[in-house]
Structures are given as C-alpha cells and as structure tokens.
Design an enzyme around this catalytic site. Sequence first.
Site, PDB file in Angstrom:
ATOM      1  N   LYS A 194      20.295 -29.995   1.275  1.00  0.00           N
ATOM      2  CA  LYS A 194      18.960 -30.301   0.759  1.00  0.00           C
ATOM      3  C   LYS A 194      18.143 -30.992   1.845  1.00  0.00           C
ATOM      4  O   LYS A 194      18.658 -31.854   2.573  1.00  0.00           O
ATOM      5  CB  LYS A 194      19.080 -31.205  -0.474  1.00  0.00           C
ATOM      6  CG  LYS A 194      17.751 -31.449  -1.210  1.00  0.00           C
ATOM      7  CD  LYS A 194      17.945 -32.330  -2.448  1.00  0.00           C
ATOM      8  CE  LYS A 194      16.650 -32.550  -3.214  1.00  0.00           C
ATOM      9  NZ  LYS A 194      16.816 -33.466  -4.357  1.00  0.00           N
ATOM     10  N   SER A 237      14.550 -31.914  -8.615  1.00  0.00           N
ATOM     11  CA  SER A 237      13.911 -31.533  -7.363  1.00  0.00           C
ATOM     12  C   SER A 237      14.778 -30.648  -6.468  1.00  0.00           C
ATOM     13  O   SER A 237      14.267 -29.996  -5.576  1.00  0.00           O
ATOM     14  CB  SER A 237      13.521 -32.782  -6.567  1.00  0.00           C
ATOM     15  OG  SER A 237      14.684 -33.488  -6.161  1.00  0.00           O
ATOM     16  N   SER A 245      18.052 -34.716 -10.292  1.00  0.00           N
ATOM     17  CA  SER A 245      17.746 -33.626  -9.358  1.00  0.00           C
ATOM     18  C   SER A 245      18.917 -32.784  -8.890  1.00  0.00           C
ATOM     19  O   SER A 245      18.709 -31.749  -8.257  1.00  0.00           O
ATOM     20  CB  SER A 245      17.007 -34.170  -8.139  1.00  0.00           C
ATOM     21  OG  SER A 245      15.699 -34.490  -8.510  1.00  0.00           O
TER      22      SER A 245
HETATM   23  N1  GLN Z   1      12.588 -35.146 -12.106  1.00  0.00           N
HETATM   24  C1  GLN Z   1      12.866 -36.435 -11.573  1.00  0.00           C
HETATM   25  C2  GLN Z   1      11.633 -36.983 -10.905  1.00  0.00           C
HETATM   26  O1  GLN Z   1      10.713 -36.257 -10.768  1.00  0.00           O
HETATM   27  C3  GLN Z   1      14.036 -36.295 -10.682  1.00  0.00           C
HETATM   28  C4  GLN Z   1      13.955 -36.886  -9.332  1.00  0.00           C
HETATM   29  C5  GLN Z   1      15.218 -36.814  -8.551  1.00  0.00           C
HETATM   30  O2  GLN Z   1      16.319 -36.875  -9.095  1.00  0.00           O
HETATM   31  N2  GLN Z   1      15.054 -36.784  -7.249  1.00  0.00           N
HETATM   32  O3  GLN Z   1      11.564 -38.101 -10.539  1.00  0.00           O
END
Ligand code: GLN
Length: 511
Positions: free
Chosen positions: A80, A155, A179
């Site tokens: 990632k 994400s 995420s």
């Molecule tokens: N959907 C969550 C956010 O927007 C997840 C973020 C993450 O785990 N990086 O903050």
Amino acid sequence: MSELIRLTAAELSAKLAAREVSSEEATRAHLDRIAEVDAEVGAFLATNEEASLAAARAVDARRASGEELGELAGVPLAVKDVLVTTDMPSTSGSRILEGYMSPYDATAVAKARAAGLVSIGKTNMDEFAMGSSTENSAYGPTRNPWDLERVPGGSGGGSAAAVGAFEAPLALGSDTGGSIRQPAALTGTVGAKPTYGGVSRYGAIALASSLDQIGPCARTVLDTALLHDAIAGHDHHDSTSLDVAWPSMTAAARSGASGDSLRGLRVGVVRQLMIEGVQAGVKSSFEEALALIAAQGAEIVEIDAPHFEYAVAAYYLILPSEASSNLAKYDSVRFGLRVVPEGSGTVESVMSASREAGFGAEVKRRIILGTYALSAGYYDAYYGSAQKVRTLIQRDFAAAFEQVDVIASPTAPTTAWRLGSHGGDPMQDYLNDATTIPANLAGIPGLSLPIGTAVEDGLPVGLQLMAPAFEDARLYRAGAAIERLIEDRDGQPFWEQAPALAPASIGKAAR
Ligand code: GLN
C-alpha cells in the site's frame, strides 16, 4: 494467464521451496497479470519491473546456494502506498507527495524484504488513507474485481483489489478505522488488523497515530497469517510497537483449519453492531455463517455494547484531530509539492497555495474539522468528549470479553456500492465504518474473511472477528476454521468463485 497467479502464497511457497518454479517466474507472472488487467482495475500506482525482477533473482540465487530461507521467500508482495519504500515513489494517494522518493524502507517493508518477499508495486488508496471507497485517491479510483462498476472499499482498495484480481498473492495495508478489513469484505478477500503496536508503524505515512496499524491482506486466512508473522514484532523506531513474543499466527491458522477449534468457542454477537441499515443479504449471509459455526459446537452469545453507537462520532473527531496535526508537516518546505503564487513568495502564501493545490477535498475537510476540534474553547467539548467515549467503548469490549472469546459481526454493513453512488456525501462513507471503527478505538485485533455472497447483488460479504488485545492468534485459529466451513459448504474455496478468474471478466474482453 499463467497458472502461477492462481496459487495461494502457501502453495507458491511450497513450489518455490521445491524449486519447481523460480521467484523470477512467479514475479514475472504477476507483473504480466498487472500489465494485462490493471488498466481496468486500477489497483497499482507504481511498479518497477527491473527492481522487482532483480529482487526475485537475488532470492533465487540465495536459494540456489543452499541458504535456509523463510517460508515466504520469493513470493510477490504488493505494498500500500501509505508505506514508504526506496524502490518506487510513495504518495499516500496524494498530489502533495507526487513523485516523492523515500530514502528508507518502512519497517514492515524492510521485514518483508528480509523474509525474501518480492515487492512488485505500490497500491492505490484514498488520499492519506481517508475514505472507504478509494474514490478519494488523487490518482483515480480502483475498481472492484467482482464488478468493475463498483468500489473495492477503502482506504486500502488497491491492496484488496490487487489480491482479489490475482495481481498479487499478498499485500500490505493499513487500518486506522477499517481500511484493511472493509476492502477485504467488499472484494471477497481476507485482511487483518493486528493488535495496536503489533506491527511497526515506522515509515507508514501517519494518518491518526493512536489508531493506525499496519497489517496483511491475502486470499486465504493462512496466507494472511504467513504475512502477519513476517512483518510483526518490536521495532525501536516506533515507540508504540510492542515488545512481546508473539505466537505464530501461521501455526494458529494451520491448527484452526485442521482441528475442531470452534467447539466450545464462545462467539459474541454485539446487538449494537447489527445496526439499522445493514443490508438484508449481508445480514442473512452473516446469520447463515453463525448457524454453521454453532453447528460445530460454538456457543453464540448475544451481548450488549451500549457505547458502540457513538463510535463513528467519536472516531470522526479523534481521527481529524490527529490527522490535522500529522498533516501539518506538508508545508511545501520539507516535503513534496511547492506552488509559488504569482507576485507573492512569502512563506505563508507558498504554504497556503501548495496545500490548496496538493490536498483533495476530503483531506481539507478533515484538517479543518480537526483543527477546530482541537482549538481553545472547543477542545473539551469535542476532542475531550470523544476521548471519553473511546474509554467507554474500551470498557464495553472489556466487559464483553469477560463473556466471550471472540466477537463476530458483518465486517461492513453493505456490499460494494457503485462508483460515484455516494455522490460525494462523506456521511455515507463514514457510516459504512460503524462496524470496523470500534476495534481501532480499543486497539484490539480484527480479521475479515469472506463468508459468501449477498442474495440481492451476488457480491461478497465479509465476517469480522475481533479478540482481546494480544490475542491475534485466536482470530487466525477461528478464522481458518470458519473458512473451512465455507469451503465445505460451497464445495470450493471462496476465492475460486471470483469472477476475476474467468478469462473474459477482466482485461481486453471485458465489457
Ligand atoms: N474509512 C475510514 C476513514 O475514512 C478508514 C480509514 C483507515 O482505516 N485508514 O477514516
């Protein structure tokens, strides 16, 4: 399509160890797959064929010389883009870091390389990991390999789609609010968020430091465990990394898949996680899985966690607060993009023009919100209150784990939605995190694995397991057992049902 891309990491490892295939061949097969399908999937932001093949050949040479290598040596790995690496740019999905080359590797990447894994590319993500669909990437969205018109979650949609589309057997992700787990659920893959501090965050571009955790993505529970073992452990570069001797997640996954490890397991179902708005097909898939688990002798216990309903609200104050502070370093002086407005070159005007041009809408929204929540006069009302809620959620978990060994829930309330269908309304994305966020607020581990498809749309549904801090191995044991139940029910592993395997479904012949 080379047959090598169908192999799980465990299967590929066995072939590599037996010298039936070389790492160079395996790496080449996956790079070819990326070349074939990624224009449509959009899982990768960068590849570096030369560096990847050189790394693969180096592992092959070590093996040829008789060196004792780790189990995953020679297996390709997608990374990632939140993790900095020396072989490719690291952007965190943001324009402000476009082209940024790191002088060092993140610890998780360094450990993976030391274990002989071969990095084959950097994966797409919502900008600075803020999002639930990968639509917030500054470089365009990633598409779901099950249906290219749908989001892969976020994400870490790039990492999940990469393993789901057979572009990589393994990938690294980060999980601050879901995420890793939510994209795993939406793409029919497996992903784990380790106990907070279980994997070093050194070299992970920070979003919210008290929540961020690096973890593994794969198509099977065993593969996820193998990668977990390769990256876990103490790192003096990260003061929050835990200095404990972790048990083998791989051994836990193997014992779970072979034994009757669900017998007598107390599985909690949190009433407050079966929230209104859970899609009907997600609910029925989950209930069907629970019935399978119960039939193996597990005890299903309904539990209450009264403060979970405030988790989204608390998280969306704590996260922006920490993010606004973490992102202050993108000031156009030390990193990345610099925009000099015409006629004015003061530090303030350059900083402001650079941040205006370099950050996307969601990032700006959160910086503004977080700065406000932390400001004098509002701190107690917002950030302070959110921290109190966080403590109450931790207590809810502590009380729950007095009654049960693991907690199960749908990983996400819905299956993958259509690209653009949330119409830029961030609330819809935020609410999709309701099921994953509590684990981050409490620092406990979570694992998502596919349990079937939803009746109404045929898209994958994920089951989330959570355990007390330090008990990650419990998730792999139970997860592998549940994976086996699903495989027995369906007559094939879940990933074999992936439409991405049908030659015409992705690539030139598609649509
Ligand atoms: N959907 C969550 C956010 O927007 C997840 C973020 C993450 O785990 N990086 O903050």
